[in-house]
Design an enzyme around this catalytic site. Structure first.
Site, PDB file in Angstrom:
ATOM      1  N   MET A 194       0.842  -1.203   0.000  1.00  9.78           N
ATOM      2  CA  MET A 194       0.000   0.000   0.000  1.00  9.78           C
ATOM      3  C   MET A 194       0.874   1.248   0.000  1.00  9.78           C
ATOM      4  O   MET A 194       0.397   2.344   0.313  1.00  9.78           O
ATOM      5  CB  MET A 194      -0.919  -0.007   1.215  1.00  9.78           C
ATOM      6  CG  MET A 194      -1.894  -1.191   1.183  1.00  9.78           C
ATOM      7  SD  MET A 194      -3.413  -0.893   2.071  1.00  9.78           S
ATOM      8  CE  MET A 194      -2.813  -0.569   3.706  1.00  9.78           C
ATOM      9  N   HIS A 251       9.316  -3.522   3.458  1.00  5.11           N
ATOM     10  CA  HIS A 251       8.995  -3.734   2.040  1.00  5.11           C
ATOM     11  C   HIS A 251      10.270  -4.021   1.245  1.00  5.11           C
ATOM     12  O   HIS A 251      10.286  -4.885   0.364  1.00  5.11           O
ATOM     13  CB  HIS A 251       8.320  -2.491   1.447  1.00  5.11           C
ATOM     14  CG  HIS A 251       7.023  -2.115   2.114  1.00  5.11           C
ATOM     15  ND1 HIS A 251       6.874  -0.975   2.855  1.00  5.11           N
ATOM     16  CD2 HIS A 251       5.814  -2.727   2.132  1.00  5.11           C
ATOM     17  CE1 HIS A 251       5.625  -0.881   3.296  1.00  5.11           C
ATOM     18  NE2 HIS A 251       4.959  -1.946   2.878  1.00  5.11           N
ATOM     19  N   SER A 299       4.262   1.069   8.211  1.00  7.17           N
ATOM     20  CA  SER A 299       3.909   2.408   7.708  1.00  7.17           C
ATOM     21  C   SER A 299       3.114   3.173   8.769  1.00  7.17           C
ATOM     22  O   SER A 299       3.135   4.397   8.795  1.00  7.17           O
ATOM     23  CB  SER A 299       3.065   2.290   6.433  1.00  7.17           C
ATOM     24  OG  SER A 299       3.703   1.453   5.502  1.00  7.17           O
ATOM     25  N   VAL A 313      10.695  -7.636   9.518  1.00  2.00           N
ATOM     26  CA  VAL A 313      11.841  -6.765   9.770  1.00  2.00           C
ATOM     27  C   VAL A 313      11.499  -5.860  10.957  1.00  2.00           C
ATOM     28  O   VAL A 313      10.404  -5.281  10.998  1.00  2.00           O
ATOM     29  CB  VAL A 313      12.167  -5.909   8.529  1.00  2.00           C
ATOM     30  CG1 VAL A 313      13.294  -4.932   8.824  1.00  2.00           C
ATOM     31  CG2 VAL A 313      12.520  -6.815   7.357  1.00  2.00           C
TER      32      VAL A 313
END
Ligand code: AMP
Length: 291
Positions: A39, A46, A195, A185
């Protein structure tokens, strides 16, 4: 639209047609294609998925789409960060072949009457507090798989229930791709990178370390021989109770494959937590092999 970076050029496809043309060309050149659905508001979590994808596939496509159908009323659809230029930069740095960033109109041009629903696995954990969420996730992933046609798609263990649900959808519907789940992570203090961490104040950011601390405590207790899920659940809840800003949504120890509640902690288990902390809803989990 193409950007030159040394010898490499990254394609930025804003429409379904554009990404199909790009992937078609890669396929004609005999390349395998990996997809990393996101997203946006990309971060090192990511990036780690992209790196795994790069090692496994010739061409990596990253989709960036804040999918409206997986947000419920009152959730953070509008507030969700959209730093698109930074995202493109991260993708370029990591050797992504193409970014697919469609508009909501392109993805849901007409009112969707067709949905992909995975039953049972979507009921517990996040399914309970976010009705309709997984229906949105599975539907958009099915659409992305149909549009991009990847050989492999990469997901993070950070969203453990989501990864399991997607794997099941692919298996049940015989979708011709492989699903790879990559490890979570974490920041140096253990907080899973997300995010949504950027919603937190400095104080809340400190409190957020409790999630991984509670999961780690549970791991310690299991390794020391504790197998009563009630005792383990209580130990984790007590750790959250010490932090008034945290409101627990769930603390669960479930079978890692079926997500069923356990009477005794044994074999492959998923320990998962979800909390509200100020404006953010944070989730985390660990997979354990209990004796
Ligand atoms: P999102 O953009 O939050 O929808 O996430 C896109 C993909 O990245 C999902 O498969 C997530 O599970 C994965 N992901 C997000 N955060 C992390 C993290 N900290 N570690 C590994 N994977 C992650």
């Amino acid at each position: 639209m193409g950007f030159k970076l040394g010898a490499r050029e990254m394609n930025v496809a804003r429409t379904i047609e554009e990404i199909r043309a790009h992937v078609g060309a890669a396929r004609s050149a005999g390349k395998t294609v990996g997809l990393v659905p996101t997203m946006g508001a990309l971060h090192v979590g990511h990036a780690s998925l992209i790196e795994v994808a790069r090692r496994q596939c010739d061409a990596v496509v990253v989709s960036i789409f804040v999918n409206p159908t997986q947000f419920g009323p009152g959730e953070d659809l509008e507030a969700y960060p959209r730093p698109f230029e930074n995202d493109l930069e991260l993708c370029r740095e990591h050797g992504v072949a193409a970014v697919f960033a469609p508009s909501p109109e392109d993805m849901y041009g007409q009112e969707p009457l067709t949905w992909v629903v995975v039953e049972k696995l979507t009921e517990p954990l996040c399914g309970r507090s976010r009705p309709g969420h997984f229906r949105g996730v599975t539907t958009v992933c099915a659409k992305l798989f149909n549009i991009v046609g990847p050989d492999v798609a990469f997901f993070g263990q950070k969203d453990g229930q989501q990864a399991l649900v997607i794997k099941r959808m692919v298996a049940d519907l015989n979708m011709p791709l492989e699903i790879v789940v990559c490890p979570t992570v974490r920041e140096p203090d253990g907080l899973a990178v997300s995010s949504r961490n950027r919603y937190l104040t400095a104080e809340q950011r400190k409190d957020a370390t409790r999630l991984y601390a509670a999961l780690s405590r549970c791991r310690e207790l299991i390794e020391a021989g504790q197998s009563d899920p009630d005792v383990l659940g209580r130990a984790m809840r007590e750790m959250f109770a010490q932090v008034p800003s945290i409101e627990i949504e769930y603390v669960s120890i479930v079978d890692a494959e079926t997500l069923a509640e356990l009477e005794q902690v044994r074999g492959q288990v998923l320990v998962a937590v979800a909390v509200r902390l100020g404006p953010a809803r944070l989730i985390d989990n660990i997979l354990l092999d209990a004796p």
